[in-house]
Design a protein around this motif. Structure first.
Motif, PDB file in Angstrom:
ATOM      1  N   MET A  93       0.832  -1.197   0.000  1.00 14.45           N
ATOM      2  CA  MET A  93       0.000   0.000   0.000  1.00 14.45           C
ATOM      3  C   MET A  93       0.872   1.254   0.000  1.00 14.45           C
ATOM      4  SD  MET A  93      -3.231  -0.799   0.280  1.00 14.45           S
ATOM      5  CE  MET A  93      -4.173  -2.249   0.561  1.00 14.45           C
ATOM      6  N   ASN A  94       0.450   2.230  -0.723  1.00 13.13           N
ATOM      7  CA  ASN A  94       1.168   3.501  -0.768  1.00 13.13           C
ATOM      8  C   ASN A  94       0.381   4.563  -0.022  1.00 13.13           C
ATOM      9  OD1 ASN A  94       3.087   2.421  -2.469  1.00 13.13           O
ATOM     10  ND2 ASN A  94       1.932   2.942  -4.301  1.00 13.13           N
ATOM     11  N   ASP A  95       1.098   5.442   0.630  1.00 15.45           N
ATOM     12  CA  ASP A  95       0.425   6.588   1.234  1.00 15.45           C
ATOM     13  C   ASP A  95       0.237   7.640   0.164  1.00 15.45           C
ATOM     14  OD1 ASP A  95       0.244   5.574   3.762  1.00 15.45           O
ATOM     15  OD2 ASP A  95       2.203   6.342   4.373  1.00 15.45           O
ATOM     16  N   ASN A  96      -0.960   8.188   0.089  1.00 15.00           N
ATOM     17  CA  ASN A  96      -1.148   9.275  -0.852  1.00 15.00           C
ATOM     18  C   ASN A  96      -0.876  10.598  -0.150  1.00 15.00           C
ATOM     19  OD1 ASN A  96      -3.430   9.900   0.623  1.00 15.00           O
ATOM     20  ND2 ASN A  96      -4.874   9.019  -0.834  1.00 15.00           N
ATOM     21  N   ARG A  97      -1.084  11.702  -0.831  1.00 16.93           N
ATOM     22  CA  ARG A  97      -0.703  12.991  -0.245  1.00 16.93           C
ATOM     23  C   ARG A  97      -1.554  13.411   0.937  1.00 16.93           C
ATOM     24  NH1 ARG A  97      -2.852  17.863  -3.673  1.00 16.93           N
ATOM     25  NH2 ARG A  97      -4.827  17.019  -4.362  1.00 16.93           N
ATOM     26  N   PHE A  98      -2.646  12.691   1.202  1.00 17.56           N
ATOM     27  CA  PHE A  98      -3.487  13.011   2.347  1.00 17.56           C
ATOM     28  C   PHE A  98      -3.215  12.059   3.506  1.00 17.56           C
ATOM     29  CE2 PHE A  98      -5.948  14.382  -1.388  1.00 17.56           C
ATOM     30  CZ  PHE A  98      -5.930  15.739  -1.140  1.00 17.56           C
ATOM     31  N   SER A  99      -2.108  11.322   3.435  1.00 16.50           N
ATOM     32  CA  SER A  99      -1.668  10.397   4.481  1.00 16.50           C
ATOM     33  C   SER A  99      -2.683   9.296   4.768  1.00 16.50           C
ATOM     34  CB  SER A  99      -1.351  11.156   5.768  1.00 16.50           C
ATOM     35  OG  SER A  99      -0.300  12.057   5.527  1.00 16.50           O
ATOM     36  N   ARG A 100      -3.410   8.893   3.744  1.00 22.13           N
ATOM     37  CA  ARG A 100      -4.316   7.753   3.889  1.00 22.13           C
ATOM     38  C   ARG A 100      -3.761   6.611   3.052  1.00 22.13           C
ATOM     39  NH1 ARG A 100      -9.696  10.983   2.419  1.00 22.13           N
ATOM     40  NH2 ARG A 100      -8.324  11.382   0.698  1.00 22.13           N
ATOM     41  N   GLN A 101      -4.079   5.415   3.430  1.00 23.48           N
ATOM     42  CA  GLN A 101      -3.632   4.265   2.651  1.00 23.48           C
ATOM     43  C   GLN A 101      -4.322   4.260   1.298  1.00 23.48           C
ATOM     44  OE1 GLN A 101      -1.322   1.902   3.335  1.00 23.48           O
ATOM     45  NE2 GLN A 101      -0.796   3.131   5.114  1.00 23.48           N
ATOM     46  N   ASP A 102      -3.564   3.983   0.253  1.00 23.90           N
ATOM     47  CA  ASP A 102      -4.096   3.918  -1.100  1.00 23.90           C
ATOM     48  C   ASP A 102      -4.397   2.461  -1.400  1.00 23.90           C
ATOM     49  OD1 ASP A 102      -4.799   4.221  -3.698  1.00 23.90           O
ATOM     50  OD2 ASP A 102      -3.004   5.329  -4.277  1.00 23.90           O
ATOM     51  N   ASP A 103      -5.673   2.113  -1.493  1.00 28.69           N
ATOM     52  CA  ASP A 103      -6.031   0.713  -1.689  1.00 28.69           C
ATOM     53  C   ASP A 103      -6.306   0.379  -3.154  1.00 28.69           C
ATOM     54  OD1 ASP A 103      -8.348   2.176  -1.881  1.00 28.69           O
ATOM     55  OD2 ASP A 103      -9.516   0.905  -0.543  1.00 28.69           O
ATOM     56  N   ARG A 104      -5.881   1.267  -4.055  1.00 33.34           N
ATOM     57  CA  ARG A 104      -6.037   0.949  -5.466  1.00 33.34           C
ATOM     58  C   ARG A 104      -4.993  -0.082  -5.874  1.00 33.34           C
ATOM     59  NH1 ARG A 104      -5.301   6.458  -8.349  1.00 33.34           N
ATOM     60  NH2 ARG A 104      -3.624   6.489  -6.856  1.00 33.34           N
ATOM     61  N   THR A 105      -5.333  -0.864  -6.869  1.00 32.37           N
ATOM     62  CA  THR A 105      -4.377  -1.841  -7.374  1.00 32.37           C
ATOM     63  C   THR A 105      -3.305  -1.112  -8.174  1.00 32.37           C
ATOM     64  OG1 THR A 105      -5.550  -2.156  -9.455  1.00 32.37           O
ATOM     65  CG2 THR A 105      -6.227  -3.549  -7.597  1.00 32.37           C
ATOM     66  N   PRO A 106      -2.139  -1.748  -8.381  1.00 32.27           N
ATOM     67  CA  PRO A 106      -1.113  -1.101  -9.209  1.00 32.27           C
ATOM     68  C   PRO A 106      -1.650  -0.744 -10.595  1.00 32.27           C
ATOM     69  CG  PRO A 106      -0.172  -2.950  -8.045  1.00 32.27           C
ATOM     70  CD  PRO A 106      -1.666  -2.986  -7.802  1.00 32.27           C
ATOM     71  N   TRP A 107      -2.526  -1.563 -11.149  1.00 33.83           N
ATOM     72  CA  TRP A 107      -3.111  -1.274 -12.467  1.00 33.83           C
ATOM     73  C   TRP A 107      -3.900   0.034 -12.420  1.00 33.83           C
ATOM     74  CZ3 TRP A 107      -2.255  -2.783 -17.187  1.00 33.83           C
ATOM     75  CH2 TRP A 107      -3.175  -2.466 -18.176  1.00 33.83           C
ATOM     76  N   GLU A 108      -4.680   0.237 -11.373  1.00 32.48           N
ATOM     77  CA  GLU A 108      -5.470   1.463 -11.229  1.00 32.48           C
ATOM     78  C   GLU A 108      -4.578   2.674 -10.986  1.00 32.48           C
ATOM     79  OE1 GLU A 108      -9.608  -0.197  -9.276  1.00 32.48           O
ATOM     80  OE2 GLU A 108      -7.836  -0.012  -8.014  1.00 32.48           O
ATOM     81  N   GLN A 109      -3.427   2.465 -10.395  1.00 34.03           N
ATOM     82  CA  GLN A 109      -2.501   3.559 -10.132  1.00 34.03           C
ATOM     83  C   GLN A 109      -1.673   3.910 -11.356  1.00 34.03           C
ATOM     84  OE1 GLN A 109      -0.085   2.427  -6.820  1.00 34.03           O
ATOM     85  NE2 GLN A 109      -1.818   2.132  -5.461  1.00 34.03           N
ATOM     86  N   GLY A 110      -1.704   3.070 -12.368  1.00 36.55           N
ATOM     87  CA  GLY A 110      -0.923   3.319 -13.569  1.00 36.55           C
ATOM     88  C   GLY A 110       0.542   3.015 -13.407  1.00 36.55           C
ATOM     89  N   THR A 111       0.878   2.081 -12.527  1.00 31.67           N
ATOM     90  CA  THR A 111       2.283   1.778 -12.264  1.00 31.67           C
ATOM     91  C   THR A 111       2.681   0.377 -12.712  1.00 31.67           C
ATOM     92  OG1 THR A 111       1.739   1.032 -10.044  1.00 31.67           O
ATOM     93  CG2 THR A 111       2.402   3.338 -10.293  1.00 31.67           C
ATOM     94  N   VAL A 112       1.917  -0.207 -13.622  1.00 30.49           N
ATOM     95  CA  VAL A 112       2.214  -1.562 -14.066  1.00 30.49           C
ATOM     96  C   VAL A 112       3.202  -1.516 -15.226  1.00 30.49           C
ATOM     97  CG1 VAL A 112       1.221  -3.638 -15.075  1.00 30.49           C
ATOM     98  CG2 VAL A 112      -0.034  -2.381 -13.334  1.00 30.49           C
ATOM     99  N   ALA A 113       4.250  -2.296 -15.139  1.00 32.87           N
ATOM    100  CA  ALA A 113       5.233  -2.371 -16.228  1.00 32.87           C
ATOM    101  C   ALA A 113       4.627  -3.181 -17.370  1.00 32.87           C
ATOM    102  CB  ALA A 113       6.505  -3.026 -15.737  1.00 32.87           C
ATOM    103  N   VAL A 114       4.886  -2.742 -18.579  1.00 33.46           N
ATOM    104  CA  VAL A 114       4.396  -3.441 -19.758  1.00 33.46           C
ATOM    105  C   VAL A 114       5.593  -4.019 -20.492  1.00 33.46           C
ATOM    106  CG1 VAL A 114       3.195  -3.153 -21.954  1.00 33.46           C
ATOM    107  CG2 VAL A 114       2.437  -1.888 -19.948  1.00 33.46           C
ATOM    108  N   ARG A 115       5.485  -5.258 -20.884  1.00 32.47           N
ATOM    109  CA  ARG A 115       6.565  -5.903 -21.620  1.00 32.47           C
ATOM    110  C   ARG A 115       6.111  -6.155 -23.041  1.00 32.47           C
ATOM    111  NH1 ARG A 115      10.093  -9.854 -18.017  1.00 32.47           N
ATOM    112  NH2 ARG A 115      10.070  -8.622 -16.112  1.00 32.47           N
TER     113      ARG A 115
END
Length: 68
Positions: free
Chosen positions: A1-23
């Motif tokens: 889980m990542n903290d977002n700028r409001f110091s809350r846990q970010d429960d989005r999936t990596p896909w929803e966050q746009g951080t998935v590596a594409v091969r």
């Protein structure tokens, strides 16, 4: 889980966050990159024409000073 700028846990999936590596293969990436460059060039030409047309219209109008 990542903290977002409001110091809350970010429960989005990596896909929803746009951080998935594409091969993909290098040739596929190169083809996509060339296509994207072409699309960007088309968009730039469209914006340039629209801006030129807007400037042309603005300068062709006769601006009369307001009577005093």
């Amino acid at each position: 889980m990542n903290d977002n700028r409001f110091s809350r846990q970010d429960d989005r999936t990596p896909w929803e966050q746009g951080t998935v590596a594409v091969r993909c293969s290098l040739s596929s990436f190169a083809r996509f990159s060339r296509w994207m460059d072409g699309e960007l060039a088309k968009l730039e030409r469209r914006w340039f024409r629209a801006n030129s047309e807007a400037r042309r219209q603005a300068t062709s109008r006769s601006f009369k000073p307001k009577p005093r």
